[in-house]
Design a protein around this motif. Sequence first.
Motif, short mmCIF file in Angstrom:
data_model
loop_
_atom_site.label_atom_id
_atom_site.label_comp_id
_atom_site.label_asym_id
_atom_site.label_seq_id
_atom_site.Cartn_x
_atom_site.Cartn_y
_atom_site.Cartn_z
N GLY A 54 0.25 -0.68 0.11
CA GLY A 54 0.03 0.08 0.05
C GLY A 54 0.61 1.46 -0.15
O GLY A 54 0.72 2.54 -0.11
N GLY A 55 2.21 1.30 0.31
CA GLY A 55 2.96 2.38 0.01
C GLY A 55 3.24 2.72 1.43
O GLY A 55 2.65 4.23 1.55
N LEU A 56 2.27 2.35 2.25
CA LEU A 56 2.78 2.94 3.72
C LEU A 56 3.32 2.84 4.24
O LEU A 56 3.82 3.67 5.42
N ASP A 57 5.01 2.01 3.16
CA ASP A 57 6.20 1.57 4.05
C ASP A 57 6.90 1.59 2.86
O ASP A 57 6.96 1.33 1.95
N ARG A 58 7.88 1.81 3.41
CA ARG A 58 8.87 1.26 2.24
C ARG A 58 10.23 -0.61 2.29
O ARG A 58 10.26 0.08 3.77
N PRO A 59 9.76 -0.66 1.69
CA PRO A 59 11.16 -1.74 1.57
C PRO A 59 12.69 -1.48 2.33
O PRO A 59 12.91 -0.56 1.89
N SER A 60 12.81 -2.35 2.82
CA SER A 60 14.51 -1.95 2.35
C SER A 60 14.99 -2.30 1.28
O SER A 60 16.43 -1.54 0.71
N SER A 61 14.77 -3.45 0.92
CA SER A 61 15.60 -3.68 -0.66
C SER A 61 14.08 -4.31 -1.54
O SER A 61 13.70 -5.11 -0.83
N GLY A 62 14.80 -4.43 -2.53
CA GLY A 62 13.74 -5.25 -3.91
C GLY A 62 13.00 -4.34 -5.05
O GLY A 62 12.84 -3.44 -3.55
N GLU A 63 11.90 -4.87 -4.93
CA GLU A 63 11.11 -4.14 -5.60
C GLU A 63 9.73 -4.88 -5.57
O GLU A 63 9.58 -5.77 -5.93
N ILE A 64 8.69 -3.33 -5.61
CA ILE A 64 7.49 -3.94 -5.50
C ILE A 64 5.95 -2.74 -6.88
O ILE A 64 6.08 -1.86 -6.55
N THR A 65 5.92 -3.88 -7.29
CA THR A 65 4.79 -2.99 -8.93
C THR A 65 3.56 -3.57 -8.50
O THR A 65 3.31 -4.44 -7.95
N VAL A 66 3.16 -2.50 -7.94
CA VAL A 66 1.06 -2.30 -8.03
C VAL A 66 1.08 -1.70 -9.42
O VAL A 66 0.97 -0.54 -9.81
N ILE A 67 -0.51 -2.18 -9.92
CA ILE A 67 -0.68 -1.73 -11.62
C ILE A 67 0.39 -1.18 -12.43
O ILE A 67 -0.07 -0.90 -12.40
N ASP A 68 1.57 -2.40 -12.43
CA ASP A 68 2.25 -2.13 -13.10
C ASP A 68 3.41 -0.67 -12.63
O ASP A 68 3.59 0.26 -13.46
N LYS A 69 2.69 -0.17 -11.36
CA LYS A 69 3.72 1.08 -11.24
C LYS A 69 5.10 0.13 -10.46
O LYS A 69 4.31 -0.11 -9.05
N ARG A 70 5.89 1.05 -10.02
CA ARG A 70 6.96 0.63 -9.05
C ARG A 70 6.98 1.97 -7.40
O ARG A 70 6.94 2.83 -7.51
N VAL A 71 5.85 1.13 -6.98
CA VAL A 71 5.73 1.68 -6.04
C VAL A 71 7.08 2.02 -4.68
O VAL A 71 7.45 3.22 -4.16
N ASP A 72 7.73 1.54 -4.52
CA ASP A 72 9.04 1.80 -4.18
C ASP A 72 10.16 2.66 -4.25
O ASP A 72 11.25 3.52 -4.06
N LEU A 73 9.84 2.96 -5.71
CA LEU A 73 10.38 4.33 -5.98
C LEU A 73 9.86 5.72 -6.24
O LEU A 73 10.59 6.18 -6.62
N MET A 74 8.27 5.85 -5.32
CA MET A 74 7.99 6.80 -5.67
C MET A 74 8.09 7.13 -4.67
O MET A 74 8.33 7.33 -3.46
N ASP A 75 8.00 8.86 -4.49
CA ASP A 75 8.04 9.89 -3.85
C ASP A 75 6.65 10.39 -2.63
O ASP A 75 5.79 9.24 -3.13
N LYS A 76 6.81 11.19 -1.96
CA LYS A 76 5.59 11.02 -1.23
C LYS A 76 4.21 10.98 -1.77
O LYS A 76 2.98 10.85 -1.37
N GLY A 77 3.94 12.18 -2.94
CA GLY A 77 3.62 12.38 -3.48
C GLY A 77 2.71 11.79 -4.17
O GLY A 77 1.97 11.50 -4.49
N GLU A 78 3.62 10.66 -5.10
CA GLU A 78 3.39 10.39 -5.85
C GLU A 78 2.93 8.55 -5.61
O GLU A 78 1.89 8.20 -5.57
N LEU A 79 3.81 8.63 -4.19
CA LEU A 79 2.75 7.65 -2.99
C LEU A 79 0.98 7.94 -3.63
O LEU A 79 0.14 6.97 -2.94
N ALA A 80 0.74 8.76 -2.53
CA ALA A 80 -0.39 9.65 -2.00
C ALA A 80 -1.66 9.57 -3.44
O ALA A 80 -3.07 9.27 -3.15
N GLU A 81 -0.79 9.53 -4.66
CA GLU A 81 -2.17 10.03 -5.72
C GLU A 81 -2.08 8.59 -5.68
O GLU A 81 -3.32 8.42 -6.42
#
Length: 228
Positions: A54-81
């Motif tokens: 849900g992008g409420l916390d960030r992984p220490s390592s690894g990749e997370i893709t949700v609906i074709d978007k890399r949430v682990d690379l998003m900034d706070k504004g992008e995560l909120a959107e």
Amino acid sequence: MFTVTLKSVCKTFGEGELAVNALTDVDLEINAGGFICLSGPSGSGKTTLLNMVGGLDRPSSGEITVIDKRVDLMDKGELAEMRLHNIGFIFQAYNLIPVLTARENVEFVIQLQGMPADMRHRKASDILNEVGLDGLEDRKPAELSGGQQQRVAVARALVSEPALILADEPTANLDSVTAQTLMDLLRHLNDDRGITFLIATHDKLVMSHARRLLQMQDGQIINDIQQR
């Protein structure tokens, strides 16, 4: 098509001798339209995994893709959107705003999306009716039972028409009859709308409704069971 993909996801809290590995090298693919439950004892990593997706916390390592978007690379504004438009949340404690009515709680999300007032009112009323709360739209949370409050929370999660709903112990504060009714509702919504559900739970009733059961222990998925 995958709604969620995790690759070698790790999450560590603390440092040095105090470090705790909450998730360790988790790999996971979740198909669109799935109804998946995460089970396991407290501390097994269920809620941490939900928070990562849900992008409420960030992984220490690894990749997370949700609906074709890399949430682990998003900034706070992008995560909120991302959360606002693509993910619905159902929490154990309901997390309703006490000074707002049921309708206003449901409208809050689509108000943030910029939907006009008349459309918000109509859409919130329709979804409250769908979850069995017709006639209770103007009651505040304190005037509703626990089961009714959780239905408001479900309506709030649904109203923005997300592709994915994350639920953390949604039956924890409900009696067995109300819990059964809630799970029947969630399965119906999954069947009818094709929404992907990922649910963390200790509740065997919830697990029995899962099409896929992921058993977690010590931050890892130890069993992946297809049920029905």
